[in-house]
Design an enzyme around this catalytic site. Structure first.
Site, PDB file in Angstrom:
ATOM      1  CE1 TYR A   1      34.428   1.223 -14.133  1.00 27.77           C
ATOM      2  CE2 TYR A   1      35.378  -0.709 -13.084  1.00 27.77           C
ATOM      3  CZ  TYR A   1      35.504   0.583 -13.546  1.00 27.77           C
ATOM      4  OH  TYR A   1      36.698   1.224 -13.412  1.00 27.77           O
TER       5      TYR A   1
ATOM      6  CE  LYS B   1      29.487  15.606 -21.033  1.00 30.20           C
ATOM      7  NZ  LYS B   1      30.282  16.860 -21.085  1.00 30.20           N
TER       8      LYS B   1
ATOM      9  CG  ASP C   1      32.847  18.432 -19.104  1.00 25.34           C
ATOM     10  OD1 ASP C   1      32.081  18.602 -18.137  1.00 25.34           O
ATOM     11  OD2 ASP C   1      32.564  18.800 -20.267  1.00 25.34           O
TER      12      ASP C   1
ATOM     13  CG  ASP D   1      38.473   3.748 -12.343  1.00 25.71           C
ATOM     14  OD1 ASP D   1      39.178   3.396 -11.380  1.00 25.71           O
ATOM     15  OD2 ASP D   1      38.773   3.544 -13.531  1.00 25.71           O
TER      16      ASP D   1
ATOM     17  CG  ASP E   1      43.658   6.506 -10.850  1.00 22.66           C
ATOM     18  OD1 ASP E   1      43.168   5.945  -9.848  1.00 22.66           O
ATOM     19  OD2 ASP E   1      44.364   5.904 -11.686  1.00 22.66           O
TER      20      ASP E   1
END
Ligand code: IPM
Ligand code: MN
Length: 368
Positions: free
Chosen positions: A142, A190, A222, A246, A250
């Protein structure tokens, strides 16, 4: 005497509608106790572009810096989709986050028995789930430089950069939160591909030594995406970087059944920010269809993290559960044919009633 100055940033889409309901609840508490909170409203996002020509006017920033907490509705509107990232409504929020310095975004996702029918997941899978996502909020893709388009616009890049210090401070928040919960942190990265993730994993493991009472495990992002919907009850605290957080937060909405239910608190900086996770939802804006419970639950987080009123925060959360148990629903959490959907303000009124009744009971209990 007013103890807390709250700057309210209604923003775009359904933001103003849900903010109104959260403020109504805090106002009711304020009246009950005798003026705990004072509110001032300022512009942000697309609304601020319209009124001030910029998504974060100086007057808004000054007011936020001068307050005890910021309560934000949502930012983002299709009207400004054509603008470059640095001028969009979202840029106002990102700039505000940076200026206030809150680097830790707490996003709880809780299973409500009354909403079991709303989750797309089988009840047996989501039952008992109670996850807190601790999302790093000021670093990673970001914010890191360099970023942008090359001269002819055919190549674009963003940078994911983290320093040990940035990882360490967010890790400490996660471990401290876990101490107040079920004492388990899952750090999500990751590390099989990214150097930033290798640094992340190494640093989190080192910080964990200071919290021997908290269990730590590591998971690739993942795999986490899969476990979060197949077995969410296995998680207590999920600690992760900005973009992963983020996305996963959700996804975690599937546990509760609706984005409209999710609350968040941004802590660790000069001024905390409280905001529902659902965003501006332009498709239903201005029609009193939005679910205010995510905003109201964010107000409960404000009571806990800014106002130091843990009992009242718990009361407010209990009031939310109670109205759900009683069958009150906005359209996003209506199971087909079961109950009629309430308007945003009607739902707010039910929560206020239940909350004030709880405060009354608490007050009369203390009075005897
Ligand atoms: C969120 C939102 C924001 C983010 C946007 C509006 C900038 O999606 O709070 O999750 O990406 O952080
Ligand atoms: Mn988001």
């Amino acid at each position: 005497m007013t103890r807390f100055k709250i700057t309210v940033l209604p923003g775009d889409g359904v933001g103003p509608e849900v903010c109104r309901e959260a403020v109504r609840i805090l106002h009711a508490l304020s009246v009950f106790y005798g003026n705990e909170f004072r509110f001032q409203e300022k512009a942000i996002g697309g609304a601020a572009i319209r009124s001030h020509g910029t998504p974060l006017p100086q007057s808004t920033l000054d007011a936020c810096l001068d307050s005890d907490a910021v309560f934000l509705g949502a930012v983002g509107t299709p009207e400004y989709d054509h603008l470059p990232p640095s001028e969009r409504p979202e840029a106002g929020l990102l700039r505000l986050r940076t200026a206030l310095g809150g680097f830790a975004n707490l996003r709880p996702s809780v299973f409500f028995p009354a909403l079991a029918d709303c989750s797309p997941l089988q009840r047996s899978r989501v039952e008992g789930a109670n996850v807190l996502i601790v999302r790093e909020l000021l670093g990673g893709l970001y914010f890191s430089q360099p970023r942008g388009f090359d001269h002819d616009g055919n190549v674009a890049s963003n940078t994911m950069r983290y320093s040990t210090a940035e990882i360490e401070r967010i890790a400490r928040i996660a471990f401290e939160q876990a101490r107040q919960r079920r004492k388990k942190v899952t750090s999500v990265d990751k590390a099989n591909v990214l150097e930033t993730s290798q640094l992340w994993r190494r640093t989190v493991s080192r910080v964990a030594r200071d919290y021997p009472d908290v269990a730590l495990d590591h998971m690739f992002v993942d795999a986490c995406a899969m476990h979060l919907i197949s077995n969410p009850a296995r998680f207590d605290v999920i600690l992760t970087e900005n973009l992963f957080g983020d996305i996963l937060s959700d996804e975690a909405a599937a546990i509760t059944g609706s984005m409209g239910m999710l609350a968040s608190a941004t802590i660790g900086g000069a001024v905390n920010i409280y905001e529902p996770v659902h965003g501006s939802a332009p498709d239903i804006a201005g029609r009193s269809l939005a679910n205010p419970l995510g905003a109201i639950a964010s107000a409960a987080m404000l009571l806990r993290h800014t106002a130091n009123m843990p009992l009242e925060a718990a009361d407010l959360e209990a009031a939310i559960s109670q109205v759900l148990e009683e069958g009150h629903r906005t359209s996003d959490i209506t199971s087909r044919g079961k109950s009629q959907a309430l308007r945003t303000n009607e739902m707010g009124a039910f929560v206020e009633q239940a909350f004030v009744a709880m405060l009354d009971r608490r007050f009369s209990y203390h009075a005897v």
